[in-house]
Design a protein around this motif. Structure first.
Motif, mmCIF file in Angstrom:
data_model
loop_
_atom_site.group_PDB
_atom_site.id
_atom_site.type_symbol
_atom_site.label_atom_id
_atom_site.label_comp_id
_atom_site.label_asym_id
_atom_site.label_seq_id
_atom_site.Cartn_x
_atom_site.Cartn_y
_atom_site.Cartn_z
ATOM 1 N N TYR A 139 -5.223 -11.423 11.192
ATOM 2 C CA TYR A 139 -5.875 -10.345 10.432
ATOM 3 C C TYR A 139 -5.125 -9.024 10.605
ATOM 4 O O TYR A 139 -4.976 -8.256 9.665
ATOM 5 C CB TYR A 139 -7.321 -10.129 10.889
ATOM 6 N N GLU B 71 -2.236 -6.198 11.284
ATOM 7 C CA GLU B 71 -0.856 -5.966 10.838
ATOM 8 C C GLU B 71 0.071 -6.294 12.010
ATOM 9 O O GLU B 71 -0.367 -6.360 13.164
ATOM 10 C CB GLU B 71 -0.655 -4.498 10.463
ATOM 11 N N LYS C 65 -5.871 3.181 2.043
ATOM 12 C CA LYS C 65 -6.741 2.609 0.998
ATOM 13 C C LYS C 65 -7.678 3.678 0.423
ATOM 14 O O LYS C 65 -7.930 3.697 -0.781
ATOM 15 C CB LYS C 65 -7.521 1.422 1.573
ATOM 16 N N GLY D 10 -10.329 -9.145 2.318
ATOM 17 C CA GLY D 10 -9.447 -7.979 2.284
ATOM 18 C C GLY D 10 -8.016 -8.358 2.561
ATOM 19 O O GLY D 10 -7.121 -7.501 2.560
ATOM 20 N N ALA D 11 -7.777 -9.624 2.824
ATOM 21 C CA ALA D 11 -6.420 -10.098 3.119
ATOM 22 C C ALA D 11 -6.405 -11.613 2.918
ATOM 23 O O ALA D 11 -7.440 -12.205 2.590
ATOM 24 C CB ALA D 11 -6.044 -9.747 4.557
ATOM 25 N N ASP E 62 -4.151 -0.602 12.020
ATOM 26 C CA ASP E 62 -5.527 -1.079 11.829
ATOM 27 C C ASP E 62 -6.489 -0.327 12.732
ATOM 28 O O ASP E 62 -7.450 0.280 12.261
ATOM 29 C CB ASP E 62 -5.618 -2.584 12.146
ATOM 30 N N ASN F 74 -11.067 -2.333 6.226
ATOM 31 C CA ASN F 74 -10.104 -2.964 7.125
ATOM 32 C C ASN F 74 -10.771 -4.146 7.830
ATOM 33 O O ASN F 74 -11.760 -3.981 8.533
ATOM 34 C CB ASN F 74 -9.598 -1.934 8.151
ATOM 35 N N GLY F 75 -10.211 -5.335 7.608
ATOM 36 C CA GLY F 75 -10.808 -6.552 8.155
ATOM 37 C C GLY F 75 -10.665 -6.651 9.665
ATOM 38 O O GLY F 75 -11.571 -7.125 10.350
ATOM 39 N N THR F 76 -9.518 -6.198 10.172
ATOM 40 C CA THR F 76 -9.262 -6.320 11.611
ATOM 41 C C THR F 76 -10.335 -5.594 12.423
ATOM 42 O O THR F 76 -10.920 -6.158 13.356
ATOM 43 C CB THR F 76 -7.881 -5.710 11.948
ATOM 44 N N LYS G 36 0.825 -1.223 0.000
ATOM 45 C CA LYS G 36 0.000 0.000 0.000
ATOM 46 C C LYS G 36 0.852 1.264 0.000
ATOM 47 O O LYS G 36 0.494 2.258 -0.613
ATOM 48 C CB LYS G 36 -0.857 0.064 1.269
ATOM 49 N N ASP H 171 -4.485 2.170 8.208
ATOM 50 C CA ASP H 171 -4.532 1.199 7.101
ATOM 51 C C ASP H 171 -5.664 1.575 6.126
ATOM 52 O O ASP H 171 -5.463 1.600 4.912
ATOM 53 C CB ASP H 171 -4.751 -0.209 7.686
HETATM 54 N N1 HSE Z 1 -4.540 -5.633 8.373
HETATM 55 C C1 HSE Z 1 -5.295 -5.428 7.186
HETATM 56 C C2 HSE Z 1 -6.767 -5.644 7.510
HETATM 57 C C3 HSE Z 1 -4.821 -6.360 6.115
HETATM 58 O O1 HSE Z 1 -7.074 -5.991 8.650
HETATM 59 O O2 HSE Z 1 -7.617 -5.454 6.656
HETATM 60 C C4 HSE Z 1 -5.009 -5.892 4.708
HETATM 61 O O3 HSE Z 1 -4.543 -4.610 4.442
#
Ligand code: HSE
Length: 357
Positions: free
Chosen positions: A212, A214, A229, A325-326, A220, A184-186, A130, A225
């Protein structure tokens, strides 16, 4: 033209790509004619190997899984070891660089230098980092264009879910005046867990153990993050020129468990949303922050580590895309689809040149 690949960095993402080439290469070749050759892998910790005639990918994974490094990859008369990343770009016969090093998102380095070095040497670049794209998208795409090379960056937003190529190709011609989503998935996973009664700390610990978050989860939970994006979406999809500092940001850590249970009582839920919008006056507003949604909102149903994005288009209306997303397979796929497009674009360009002669 055969794409000869040099992989810089051989962590989860690079290995994901190699696994796809081994397991799905034949099908992809039948469908698209794409038949790349990996000639070099250079990893700061695992070692570097280069064979101008192509590496044996099954052997690469076998030695990596057995010894944890590439040092035990068998010698041959053509094999060269220990080239660092820049030497791998400049001194190998690779024509395409797969940039997957660990990158500092604040400086974009070392990936930014790798990209510029590759373009100057007339080599294509695909990446999922990114940092360089958030910091220098316009500069990098202008450099790629100037040198007649390809820049692929699909995996920088939502990994293998085509959050960039879908609006850039399939939705071509629309004016996209707003993009918003769970990027962001986290944090989405944490919110889902907190809705079941877990504390912020417990939810973060679970997100980390499931891989999930970083390495440093600050990015996150504080929203950085998703900010990167949002900047990529604004610049690469909407054609704007915004920077990280232009994005309003509020982290998940500003929400209390009380806020979450209050929302539930009122048939609402909190989502960490990233959004960029062009106002009627032509100004851009971009933000990443927790937002309260009605349970009936389409994004309210997106739970766990899943991402989702909505494009507001002038002709095709609102279109929402949901997906990972990851993940190793998904992010490896993002590199693969960029590489297939790279080869197809190069073929189209050479046909066009032939027709002009
Ligand atoms: N840590 C990021 C997330 C992974 O949780 O979405 C993908 O960028």
């Amino acid at each position: 033209m055969t794409l000869k690949l040099a992989l810089l960095g051989f962590g989860v993402v690079g290995q994901g790509l190699v696994e796809h080439l081994i397991n799905h290469g034949e099908k992809v070749k039948e469908e698209t004619g794409f038949e790349p050759m990996v000639v070099a892998i250079s990893d700061f910790k695992k070692g570097s190997i280069y064979d101008p005639k192509g590496l044996d990918l099954k052997k690469v994974l076998e030695v990596l899984h057995t010894f944890g490094s590439l040092e035990e990859y068998p010698d041959s008369s053509d094999l060269v070891r220990d080239l660092d990343a820049v030497s791998t770009i400049l001194q190998t016969n690779a024509n395409t660089i797969v940039e997957a090093t660990f990158t500092n998102v604040k400086t974009g380095e070392p990936a930014l230098t790798h990209c510029k070095t590759a373009f100057a040497a007339k080599k294509h670049v695909v990446m999922t980092n990114k940092g360089p794209i958030a910091l220098a998208f316009h500069e990098l795409s202008e450099l790629a264009k100037k040198h007649g090379t390809f820049l692929g960056y699909e995996g920088t937003v939502m990994s293998g879910t085509p959050s960039l190529r879908l609006p850039q190709t399939t939705l071509m011609g629309n004016t996209i005046h707003k993009i918003s989503g769970i990027l962001n998935g986290t944090t989405n996973f944490m919110l889902t867990e907190m809705e079941t009664g877990k504390t912020y700390e417990e939810a973060l610990k679970d997100a980390q153990s499931l891989g999930y978050a970083e390495a440093d989860p600050t990015s996150d939970v504080e929203g950085y993050d998703a900010v990167y994006k949002v900047v990529i979406l604004a610049n690469a999809v909407m054609g704007k020129r915004i920077t990280v500092g232009d994005v309003e940001r509020k982290g998940l850590n500003t929400l209390s468990t009380n806020d979450i249970s209050e929302a539930q009582k009122n048939n609402k839920c909190w989502k960490m949303l990233g959004a960029v919008e062009e106002t009627a006056e032509g100004t851009i507003h971009a933000a990443v922050k927790p937002m309260l949604l009605d349970k009936s909102h389409p994004l309210a149903a997106v739970t766990g580590a899943t991402n989702a994005i909505t494009y507001s288009c002038n002709m095709s209306g609102e279109i929402t895309l949901t997906g990972a997303g990851a993940g190793k397979s998904e992010t490896g796929y993002a590199l693969l689809i960029d590489l297939i497009h790279c080869e197809q674009q190069m073929k189209n360009q050479s046909h066009t040149l032939e027709n002009l002669r």
